[in-house]
Design a protein around this motif. Structure first.
Motif, PDB file in Angstrom:
ATOM      1  N   TRP A 294       0.838  -1.250   0.068  1.00  0.00           N
ATOM      2  CA  TRP A 294      -0.102  -0.037   0.045  1.00  0.00           C
ATOM      3  C   TRP A 294       1.060   1.321  -0.085  1.00  0.00           C
ATOM      4  O   TRP A 294       0.635   2.164  -1.019  1.00  0.00           O
ATOM      5  CB  TRP A 294      -1.003  -0.092   1.199  1.00  0.00           C
ATOM      6  N   ILE A 298       0.828   4.141  -2.739  1.00  0.00           N
ATOM      7  CA  ILE A 298       0.194   5.707  -2.495  1.00  0.00           C
ATOM      8  C   ILE A 298       1.496   6.615  -2.787  1.00  0.00           C
ATOM      9  O   ILE A 298       1.094   7.579  -3.194  1.00  0.00           O
ATOM     10  CB  ILE A 298       0.054   5.646  -0.723  1.00  0.00           C
ATOM     11  N   ARG A 306      -1.495  12.477  -8.815  1.00  0.00           N
ATOM     12  CA  ARG A 306      -2.699  11.834  -8.232  1.00  0.00           C
ATOM     13  C   ARG A 306      -2.863  11.866  -6.867  1.00  0.00           C
ATOM     14  O   ARG A 306      -3.042  10.882  -6.218  1.00  0.00           O
ATOM     15  CB  ARG A 306      -2.839  10.463  -8.809  1.00  0.00           C
ATOM     16  N   LYS A 308      -4.987  13.449  -4.498  1.00  0.00           N
ATOM     17  CA  LYS A 308      -6.089  13.079  -4.135  1.00  0.00           C
ATOM     18  C   LYS A 308      -6.499  11.501  -3.896  1.00  0.00           C
ATOM     19  O   LYS A 308      -6.947  10.755  -2.956  1.00  0.00           O
ATOM     20  CB  LYS A 308      -7.442  13.777  -4.874  1.00  0.00           C
ATOM     21  N   GLU A 309      -6.154  10.728  -4.912  1.00  0.00           N
ATOM     22  CA  GLU A 309      -6.273   9.461  -4.924  1.00  0.00           C
ATOM     23  C   GLU A 309      -5.397   8.521  -4.039  1.00  0.00           C
ATOM     24  O   GLU A 309      -5.715   7.630  -3.478  1.00  0.00           O
ATOM     25  CB  GLU A 309      -5.919   8.958  -6.513  1.00  0.00           C
ATOM     26  N   LEU A 311      -4.660  10.053  -1.256  1.00  0.00           N
ATOM     27  CA  LEU A 311      -5.206   9.986  -0.019  1.00  0.00           C
ATOM     28  C   LEU A 311      -6.271   9.200   0.054  1.00  0.00           C
ATOM     29  O   LEU A 311      -6.804   8.578   1.436  1.00  0.00           O
ATOM     30  CB  LEU A 311      -5.750  11.332   0.476  1.00  0.00           C
ATOM     31  N   ASP A 312      -7.141   9.191  -0.993  1.00  0.00           N
ATOM     32  CA  ASP A 312      -8.367   7.954  -0.935  1.00  0.00           C
ATOM     33  C   ASP A 312      -7.729   6.672  -0.583  1.00  0.00           C
ATOM     34  O   ASP A 312      -8.289   5.676  -0.007  1.00  0.00           O
ATOM     35  CB  ASP A 312      -8.963   7.909  -2.121  1.00  0.00           C
ATOM     36  N   LEU A 313      -6.635   6.270  -1.275  1.00  0.00           N
ATOM     37  CA  LEU A 313      -6.055   4.936  -1.168  1.00  0.00           C
ATOM     38  C   LEU A 313      -5.580   4.659   0.292  1.00  0.00           C
ATOM     39  O   LEU A 313      -5.673   3.519   0.861  1.00  0.00           O
ATOM     40  CB  LEU A 313      -5.015   4.838  -2.007  1.00  0.00           C
ATOM     41  N   GLU A 315      -6.926   5.853   2.859  1.00  0.00           N
ATOM     42  CA  GLU A 315      -8.455   5.706   3.612  1.00  0.00           C
ATOM     43  C   GLU A 315      -8.724   3.978   3.434  1.00  0.00           C
ATOM     44  O   GLU A 315      -9.143   3.406   4.443  1.00  0.00           O
ATOM     45  CB  GLU A 315      -9.435   6.530   3.366  1.00  0.00           C
ATOM     46  N   LYS A 316      -8.657   3.655   2.134  1.00  0.00           N
ATOM     47  CA  LYS A 316      -8.874   2.319   1.983  1.00  0.00           C
ATOM     48  C   LYS A 316      -8.098   1.414   2.694  1.00  0.00           C
ATOM     49  O   LYS A 316      -8.499   0.182   3.223  1.00  0.00           O
ATOM     50  CB  LYS A 316      -8.972   1.952   0.352  1.00  0.00           C
ATOM     51  N   CYS A 336       0.045  15.565   0.401  1.00  0.00           N
ATOM     52  CA  CYS A 336      -0.498  16.784   0.723  1.00  0.00           C
ATOM     53  C   CYS A 336       0.216  17.764   0.560  1.00  0.00           C
ATOM     54  O   CYS A 336      -0.560  18.759  -0.109  1.00  0.00           O
ATOM     55  CB  CYS A 336      -0.808  16.557   2.427  1.00  0.00           C
ATOM     56  N   GLU A 344      -5.565  18.969   5.775  1.00  0.00           N
ATOM     57  CA  GLU A 344      -5.214  17.361   6.025  1.00  0.00           C
ATOM     58  C   GLU A 344      -4.103  16.986   6.369  1.00  0.00           C
ATOM     59  O   GLU A 344      -3.702  16.190   7.062  1.00  0.00           O
ATOM     60  CB  GLU A 344      -5.591  16.930   4.508  1.00  0.00           C
TER      61      GLU A 344
END
Length: 470
Positions: A294, A298, A306, A308-309, A311-313, A315-316, A336, A344
């Motif tokens: 991961w 990331i 990418r 924003k993606e 940060l979404d990853l 969270e996943k 960030c 954030e």
């Protein structure tokens, strides 16, 4: 209740990985007189075979080698005090538990007992000397191996590579009458560890064409793939990417399972080279993903626009029940900083120690300073530097001075630079501050700083360009 030696030995061998049961067996060994047999009146023991105490002690040493290293040497001391003779099975686990201070006395004991002719004892001794940076002693032990042993030879190669002596490693490698995949992988990894990534890749290519004594090609293992892919990642240019893709193709054609470490190495390679679609493809097909996997994905997203993606990853990843580590936070804080997600990023930085028990290190502070600096929050970045628990390194200071230059905060940059006296042997911060003075037409300040650079004997690293010909 009296127990026979055979019974206790069988119990010890079956319960070796269970600490609580081993302590109980240890107590029974003591109470039945097997660790103090000369002073024991145990009738069953007096008629017992002489080597049973040694076998029992060996079993206890192997068990405590897993659970309690200090206890291992207590048992060995008791053996010697009670004339229980160690054998070839006694010393390997003892050596594996030993520190630099204990290796030589154990070596002397093995020599005194006349068991240094055993290849397994010699190999273990060699490995321990190498691990404790006694490379000369390791080499002397290797020379005592009576005949060619591929395990000992591989251990000697590894000893040289771990100590940065690739010339010595190559000499042993070329001397070997035959080599296995461990021999080749150790050499590839050794070149990578020494920073000679091109040589690591070339050596891997030679391995793929080499045939062993049975006229069969050497089959790479997981460690081989990881070493060569990591070397490709460290090199710049299309050639390294092409070679990495060839290795990936070989893995697919041969039906090699895409394990955690090989998959993570591929994600890192493609992410660094800007091939984000390939990184994502590898990530999707991996059945097992650990935290390192991961982290690699990331980081690949963060370094390829990418954010924003990324940060979404992140969270996943947390939803999968995986706990972020120090490297995870470097990746998300970088995302960030590059994406301009100030609130954030600061929230993540605060949560590191309070929520995830990850202590911030220099890289994390560098990311936060970069985050605030890029967003123009120069005062807040300066406050972070002032309150750091350790002096900032060149990356933190460089990020801050770069932000000061972009946003015209020359006074604040000068204040922090003088307070920290820069980095005396690194030219980057001096040149940044000098450029800031020049841009503000403070020519005297710029000239003084240039003179300071010359007086300190600091030289600017010359720039270079690289052209890859296809």
């Amino acid at each position: 209740m009296s127990y026979s030696g055979e019974c206790l030995l069988q119990l010890a061998q079956r319960c070796m990985k269970h600490q609580k049961q081993m302590k109980q067996i240890h107590s029974l060994v003591i109470t039945n007189g097997y660790l103090n047999f000369q002073k024991s009146n145990n009738a069953s023991f007096s008629n017992h075979i002489k080597w049973m105490p040694t076998l029992l002690c060996n079993a206890l040493i192997r068990a405590y080698n897993v659970h309690n290293h200090n206890k291992v040497f207590v048992i060995f001391t008791n053996m010697l005090a009670n004339n229980v003779s160690p054998n070839t099975h006694t010393f390997p686990p003892l050596l594996k538990s030993s520190s630099a201070f204990v290796v030589t006395p154990l070596h002397c004991q093995a020599l005194k007992r006349g068991i240094l002719s055993d290849p397994f004892v010699l190999t273990t001794l060699l490995v321990v000397y190498a691990r404790t940076n006694h490379i000369v002693c390791a080499q002397k032990v290797f020379e005592e191996v009576p005949m060619f042993c591929i395990v000992a030879s591989n251990a000697m190669i590894n000893a040289f590579t771990m100590n940065g002596n690739m010339e010595g490693a190559l000499l042993v490698f070329e001397w070997m009458p035959y080599r296995d995949v461990v021999s080749w992988t150790t050499m590839v990894n050794g070149f990578a560890l020494s920073g000679n990534f091109g040589a690591a890749i070339r050596f891997f290519g030679t391995m793929m064409r080499h045939k062993d004594v049975l006229d069969c090609l050497v089959k790479p293992n997981e460690a081989t793939y990881v070493s060569v892919l990591s070397s490709c990642t460290e090199l710049e240019g299309k050639g390294a990417l092409d070679f990495g893709r060839q290795v990936h193709g070989y893995i697919v054609v041969k039906g090699v399972d895409l394990g955690v470490f090989v998959g993570t190495s591929l994600i890192n390679l493609y992410g660094k080279m800007g091939c984000l679609n390939y990184s994502a493809s590898v990530f999707r097909v991996m059945v097992v993903r650990e935290v390192c996997t991961w982290n690699a994905m990331i980081s690949s997203l963060a370094s390829n626009g990418r954010e924003k993606e990324a940060l979404d990853l992140f969270e996943k990843m947390k939803l999968q029940g995986l706990k972020p580590n120090s490297i995870t936070f470097v990746a998300v804080l970088t995302a960030c900083a590059r994406g301009g997600f100030v609130s954030e990023g600061l929230e993540l930085f605060e949560s590191m120690s309070s929520k995830f028990q990850v202590v911030p290190v220099m890289e994390h502070y560098g990311c936060v300073v970069d985050l605030l600096g890029r967003a123009g929050h120069i005062q807040e970045a300066a406050e972070i530097i002032r309150n750091m628990p350790f002096p900032p390194d060149k990356t933190v200071l460089g990020a801050f001075l770069g932000a000061c230059r972009i946003h015209g905060a020359i006074e604040l940059g000068e204040e922090i630079a003088k307070m920290l006296k820069l980095q005396t042997q690194h030219c980057g911060q001096y040149l940044l501050l000098s450029s800031m003075y020049a841009e503000k037409e403070r020519w005297n300040h710029a000239a003084d700083l240039r003179n300071e650079i010359m007086e300190a004997g600091i030289h600017k690293i010359p720039a270079f360009s690289m052209v890859h010909l296809t």
